[in-house]
Design a protein around this motif. Structure first.
Motif, PDB file in Angstrom:
ATOM      1  N   ASN A 187      75.817  69.849  22.822  1.00 51.63           N
ATOM      2  CA  ASN A 187      76.737  68.706  22.854  1.00 51.63           C
ATOM      3  C   ASN A 187      77.215  68.412  24.270  1.00 51.63           C
ATOM      4  N   GLU A 188      77.486  69.469  25.015  1.00 53.19           N
ATOM      5  CA  GLU A 188      77.927  69.292  26.412  1.00 53.19           C
ATOM      6  C   GLU A 188      76.817  68.664  27.253  1.00 53.19           C
ATOM      7  N   LYS A 198      74.419  66.841  26.146  1.00 56.54           N
ATOM      8  CA  LYS A 198      74.251  65.463  25.666  1.00 56.54           C
ATOM      9  C   LYS A 198      75.313  64.560  26.284  1.00 56.54           C
ATOM     10  N   ASP A 199      76.556  65.064  26.364  1.00 55.29           N
ATOM     11  CA  ASP A 199      77.640  64.282  26.991  1.00 55.29           C
ATOM     12  C   ASP A 199      77.360  64.039  28.465  1.00 55.29           C
ATOM     13  N   ASN A 200      76.860  65.073  29.162  1.00 52.56           N
ATOM     14  CA  ASN A 200      76.537  64.918  30.585  1.00 52.56           C
ATOM     15  C   ASN A 200      75.441  63.883  30.783  1.00 52.56           C
ATOM     16  N   GLU A 202      76.912  60.573  30.249  1.00 52.86           N
ATOM     17  CA  GLU A 202      77.769  60.215  31.389  1.00 52.86           C
ATOM     18  C   GLU A 202      76.939  59.573  32.488  1.00 52.86           C
TER      19      GLU A 202
END
Length: 200
Positions: A177-178, A180-182, A185
């Motif tokens: 998830n992290e 994917k968020d990066n 971003e």
């Protein structure tokens, strides 16, 4: 030397000393004047300009630092300094290759930990069946206490392994998830754009 010549010389010396004293008092020879020369002017209102030369650094009253939540190589910078931008407009594009590969690695790691959980679950089911079988045999007195203890230890070990594998899957899911968020971003830096727009 005759007396007459002596009188002439003494007279000449007295005249010379007297002449020097008179000239000295009148200020013609010698510098006995201790006065200071001053400039006199009429008092008047005027602007006095004083120039001060110094080095320094000019800083704004309010300084806002804009930065992305992720770092990387900038591959596109479509706006110029001082250009007016609109909400949603792309300001900076960062090379996503590093984050794409990181995301793919974390997805692969998640799959691996899920496989480990499945394996731990299978081991747990096997040790649970052995535990139940051994309990029945131990209660009937067919197996020894040491064999029963081994069955209990194997069951508890499998139970702990299954729990550990479950938490590994949770951790790997959070990492995915992290990543994917990066990656997201990099594609959409809306907060950065909004801050930049407010500064213009």
């Amino acid at each position: 030397m005759s007396k007459k010549t002596t009188y002439y010389l003494i007279g000449a010396a007295v005249i010379l000393v007297a002449t020097l004293l008179i000239l000295s008092k009148k200020g013609i020879i010698g510098n006995k004047d201790t006065s200071i020369e001053v400039e006199i002017a009429k008092a008047d209102t005027m602007t006095i300009v004083e120039t001060v030369s110094a080095t320094g650094k000019i800083q704004p009253e309010i300084e806002v630092k804009i930065s992305s939540e992720v770092s990387g190589e900038i591959i596109a910078l479509p706006v110029k300094e001082g250009q007016v931008v609109k909400k949603g407009e792309l300001l900076v594009k960062i090379n996503p290759d590093l984050y794409t590969s990181g995301y793919n690695r974390t997805v692969a790691g998640l799959s691996q930990t899920k496989a480990g959980l499945s394996q731990a679950d299978a081991s747990f089911k096997e040790s649970k069946a052995n535990y139940d079988r051994s309990k029945t045999l131990f209660d009937k007195g067919i197996i020894s206490k040491s064999e029963w203890d081994k069955a209990v230890a194997a069951f508890e070990n499998a139970q702990a392994s299954k729990k550990s594998a479950y938490y590994n899957v949770q951790s790997a899911s959070a990492t995915v998830n992290e990543a994917k968020d990066n990656l997201g971003e990099l594609r959409f830096m809306r907060q950065l754009m909004e801050l930049f727009r407010c500064l213009m």
